[in-house]
Design a protein around this motif. Structure first.
Motif, PDB file in Angstrom:
ATOM      1  N   TRP A  61       0.850  -1.174   0.000  1.00 62.24           N
ATOM      2  CA  TRP A  61       0.000   0.000   0.000  1.00 62.24           C
ATOM      3  C   TRP A  61       0.895   1.237   0.000  1.00 62.24           C
ATOM      4  O   TRP A  61       1.538   1.545   0.988  1.00 62.24           O
ATOM      5  CB  TRP A  61      -0.896   0.003   1.234  1.00 62.24           C
ATOM      6  CG  TRP A  61      -1.766  -1.205   1.322  1.00 62.24           C
ATOM      7  CD1 TRP A  61      -1.509  -2.348   2.007  1.00 62.24           C
ATOM      8  CD2 TRP A  61      -3.016  -1.411   0.675  1.00 62.24           C
ATOM      9  NE1 TRP A  61      -2.516  -3.249   1.839  1.00 62.24           N
ATOM     10  CE2 TRP A  61      -3.460  -2.700   1.026  1.00 62.24           C
ATOM     11  CE3 TRP A  61      -3.813  -0.620  -0.173  1.00 62.24           C
ATOM     12  CZ2 TRP A  61      -4.668  -3.225   0.565  1.00 62.24           C
ATOM     13  CZ3 TRP A  61      -5.005  -1.144  -0.618  1.00 62.24           C
ATOM     14  CH2 TRP A  61      -5.425  -2.422  -0.260  1.00 62.24           C
ATOM     15  N   GLU A  64       0.419   6.998  -1.763  1.00 62.18           N
ATOM     16  CA  GLU A  64      -0.597   7.548  -2.652  1.00 62.18           C
ATOM     17  C   GLU A  64      -1.917   6.784  -2.516  1.00 62.18           C
ATOM     18  O   GLU A  64      -2.999   7.374  -2.531  1.00 62.18           O
ATOM     19  CB  GLU A  64      -0.110   7.497  -4.106  1.00 62.18           C
ATOM     20  CG  GLU A  64       1.049   8.428  -4.416  1.00 62.18           C
ATOM     21  CD  GLU A  64       2.379   7.926  -3.865  1.00 62.18           C
ATOM     22  OE1 GLU A  64       3.294   8.743  -3.677  1.00 62.18           O
ATOM     23  OE2 GLU A  64       2.501   6.692  -3.610  1.00 62.18           O
ATOM     24  N   ALA A  65      -1.815   5.455  -2.378  1.00 64.55           N
ATOM     25  CA  ALA A  65      -3.034   4.653  -2.217  1.00 64.55           C
ATOM     26  C   ALA A  65      -3.718   4.971  -0.896  1.00 64.55           C
ATOM     27  O   ALA A  65      -4.943   5.144  -0.832  1.00 64.55           O
ATOM     28  CB  ALA A  65      -2.696   3.159  -2.294  1.00 64.55           C
ATOM     29  N   LYS A  68      -5.736   8.229  -0.673  1.00 71.97           N
ATOM     30  CA  LYS A  68      -7.070   8.245  -1.259  1.00 71.97           C
ATOM     31  C   LYS A  68      -8.154   8.037  -0.208  1.00 71.97           C
ATOM     32  O   LYS A  68      -9.307   8.410  -0.403  1.00 71.97           O
ATOM     33  CB  LYS A  68      -7.177   7.178  -2.354  1.00 71.97           C
ATOM     34  CG  LYS A  68      -6.355   7.470  -3.606  1.00 71.97           C
ATOM     35  CD  LYS A  68      -6.499   6.363  -4.627  1.00 71.97           C
ATOM     36  CE  LYS A  68      -5.716   6.685  -5.892  1.00 71.97           C
ATOM     37  NZ  LYS A  68      -6.246   7.869  -6.595  1.00 71.97           N
ATOM     38  N   TYR A 212     -18.795   1.912  -7.994  1.00 75.46           N
ATOM     39  CA  TYR A 212     -17.746   2.920  -7.832  1.00 75.46           C
ATOM     40  C   TYR A 212     -17.348   3.492  -9.191  1.00 75.46           C
ATOM     41  O   TYR A 212     -17.149   2.770 -10.163  1.00 75.46           O
ATOM     42  CB  TYR A 212     -16.528   2.309  -7.148  1.00 75.46           C
ATOM     43  CG  TYR A 212     -15.474   3.321  -6.759  1.00 75.46           C
ATOM     44  CD1 TYR A 212     -15.687   4.197  -5.709  1.00 75.46           C
ATOM     45  CD2 TYR A 212     -14.267   3.405  -7.461  1.00 75.46           C
ATOM     46  CE1 TYR A 212     -14.731   5.127  -5.344  1.00 75.46           C
ATOM     47  CE2 TYR A 212     -13.306   4.328  -7.107  1.00 75.46           C
ATOM     48  CZ  TYR A 212     -13.540   5.192  -6.052  1.00 75.46           C
ATOM     49  OH  TYR A 212     -12.598   6.115  -5.696  1.00 75.46           O
ATOM     50  N   ASP A 213     -17.251   4.801  -9.269  1.00 76.47           N
ATOM     51  CA  ASP A 213     -16.896   5.509 -10.496  1.00 76.47           C
ATOM     52  C   ASP A 213     -17.941   5.343 -11.597  1.00 76.47           C
ATOM     53  O   ASP A 213     -17.614   5.405 -12.788  1.00 76.47           O
ATOM     54  CB  ASP A 213     -15.523   5.060 -11.015  1.00 76.47           C
ATOM     55  CG  ASP A 213     -14.383   5.870 -10.415  1.00 76.47           C
ATOM     56  OD1 ASP A 213     -14.668   6.910  -9.790  1.00 76.47           O
ATOM     57  OD2 ASP A 213     -13.226   5.463 -10.569  1.00 76.47           O
ATOM     58  N   PRO A 245     -12.032   3.977  -1.842  1.00 76.05           N
ATOM     59  CA  PRO A 245     -11.048   4.434  -2.824  1.00 76.05           C
ATOM     60  C   PRO A 245      -9.702   3.746  -2.689  1.00 76.05           C
ATOM     61  O   PRO A 245      -9.042   3.456  -3.698  1.00 76.05           O
ATOM     62  CB  PRO A 245     -10.941   5.940  -2.525  1.00 76.05           C
ATOM     63  CG  PRO A 245     -12.253   6.287  -1.893  1.00 76.05           C
ATOM     64  CD  PRO A 245     -12.604   5.092  -1.061  1.00 76.05           C
ATOM     65  N   THR A 246      -9.275   3.465  -1.458  1.00 76.95           N
ATOM     66  CA  THR A 246      -7.985   2.791  -1.281  1.00 76.95           C
ATOM     67  C   THR A 246      -8.059   1.345  -1.751  1.00 76.95           C
ATOM     68  O   THR A 246      -7.171   0.851  -2.452  1.00 76.95           O
ATOM     69  CB  THR A 246      -7.555   2.845   0.193  1.00 76.95           C
ATOM     70  OG1 THR A 246      -7.176   4.180   0.508  1.00 76.95           O
ATOM     71  CG2 THR A 246      -6.361   1.941   0.446  1.00 76.95           C
ATOM     72  N   HIS A 249      -8.235   1.089  -5.455  1.00 77.38           N
ATOM     73  CA  HIS A 249      -6.978   1.505  -6.079  1.00 77.38           C
ATOM     74  C   HIS A 249      -6.095   0.289  -6.353  1.00 77.38           C
ATOM     75  O   HIS A 249      -5.297   0.296  -7.290  1.00 77.38           O
ATOM     76  CB  HIS A 249      -6.253   2.499  -5.160  1.00 77.38           C
ATOM     77  CG  HIS A 249      -4.942   2.986  -5.708  1.00 77.38           C
ATOM     78  ND1 HIS A 249      -4.861   3.942  -6.691  1.00 77.38           N
ATOM     79  CD2 HIS A 249      -3.661   2.634  -5.402  1.00 77.38           C
ATOM     80  CE1 HIS A 249      -3.581   4.170  -6.973  1.00 77.38           C
ATOM     81  NE2 HIS A 249      -2.842   3.400  -6.215  1.00 77.38           N
ATOM     82  N   LYS A 250      -6.255  -0.766  -5.529  1.00 78.91           N
ATOM     83  CA  LYS A 250      -5.398  -1.949  -5.652  1.00 78.91           C
ATOM     84  C   LYS A 250      -6.122  -3.177  -6.199  1.00 78.91           C
ATOM     85  O   LYS A 250      -5.490  -4.054  -6.778  1.00 78.91           O
ATOM     86  CB  LYS A 250      -4.831  -2.319  -4.266  1.00 78.91           C
ATOM     87  CG  LYS A 250      -3.830  -1.329  -3.714  1.00 78.91           C
ATOM     88  CD  LYS A 250      -2.524  -1.383  -4.457  1.00 78.91           C
ATOM     89  CE  LYS A 250      -1.761  -2.662  -4.193  1.00 78.91           C
ATOM     90  NZ  LYS A 250      -0.408  -2.639  -4.774  1.00 78.91           N
TER      91      LYS A 250
END
Length: 271
Positions: A61, A64-65, A68, A212-213, A245-246, A249-250
């Motif tokens: 992690w 930047e992640a 978020k 999401y998104d 979001p975190t 992100h992964k």
């Protein structure tokens, strides 16, 4: 930095909120150093060596992640108050309040005392600013949200408490104006009692992750509630963290189900 699940990553984000520099600076190097990366891998292996579930895949992690997840940092005065205690070698008293996720539901019962998210926050605090008198109380009521704790929250939070972590996004099912009112009542009471810092931490429902998104994202219960907590954080100088979001992100959406035990609760990997 490695993590055995999202809760460990968010534990670092919570600690960042506790000790974040008052003026904008890069993230503390210690949160992403090779030494801490190795220490966390060793700690996770030690935890899972005696557990009844297989060790999760170790994810990296990045700052930047994790960033978020941080929607709002606590007010500078709160940061300074916590930082002064830690630098003076004084213990912190932390109380986590929430529903079944705070209780560790989704984990096998034998693992709840050590792997639920509140305990991971506490473990990381003790690794970073060790003190024999640090204290973490986890107060959870299955299905309870901010309405319940706004009426009886102070009964579970002593005047000596430094930090309160809240987890209500799944259980706050009232209309937004009622959630706003209930959360404000709770926060005002905590701050008036002398709590230095309040941080909201929000998990979400499994199906909501799929939106999401997309245009439907803003229609989900969790998005609505996180918006309420974020506005409260801005009004009162609180911290505000949001898991989705975190995690996304992964992890691709198609793999999200592995982080859930059912519709709402994090699986062992999710914790």
């Amino acid at each position: 930095m490695s993590g055995g699940g999202l809760a460990l990553a968010l534990a670092l984000a919570v600690l960042l909120l506790l000790v974040a520099p008052v003026t904008p600076q890069p993230w503390p190097l210690r949160l992403d150093s090779d030494r801490f990366d190795l220490e966390f891998q060793e700690w996770l292996r030690a935890v899972f060596a005696t557990s009844i579930i297989p060790a999760p895949t170790l994810l990296r992690w990045s700052p930047e992640a994790l960033a978020k997840a941080v929607l709002q940092l606590p007010a500078p005065a709160s940061q300074q108050r916590i930082q002064r205690r830690l630098e003076a070698g004084l213990p912190l008293r932390i109380v986590a309040i929430g529903g079944s996720i705070t209780a560790g539901v989704g984990l096998p019962p034998a693992l709840r005392p050590t792997l639920r998210w509140a305990q991971l926050v506490f473990s990381y605090l003790n690794r970073t600013y060790p003190h024999p008198d640090h204290d973490m109380q986890s107060v959870s009521v299955n299905g309870a949200g901010s309405a319940f704790f706004s009426t009886c929250g102070l009964a579970h939070v002593s005047p000596q408490t430094d930090v309160v972590l809240t987890e209500f996004a799944i259980n706050d099912r009232e209309l937004p104006h009622l959630v706003t009112f209930n959360y404000d009542v709770l926060v005002r009471a905590l701050l008036q009692q002398g709590v230095a810092m309040v941080v909201s931490l929000s998990w979400m429902q499994r199906e909501e992750m799929q939106h999401y998104d997309t245009p439907n994202w803003r229609k989900t219960q969790t998005y609505r509630n996180v918006a309420v907590y974020h506005r409260a954080a801005q009004r009162h100088g609180l911290g505000c963290l949001f898991v989705a979001p975190t995690l996304l992100h992964k992890v691709p959406k198609r793999r999200i189900s592995g982080y859930f035990a059912g519709l709402w609760h994090p699986s062992p990997r999710g914790h």
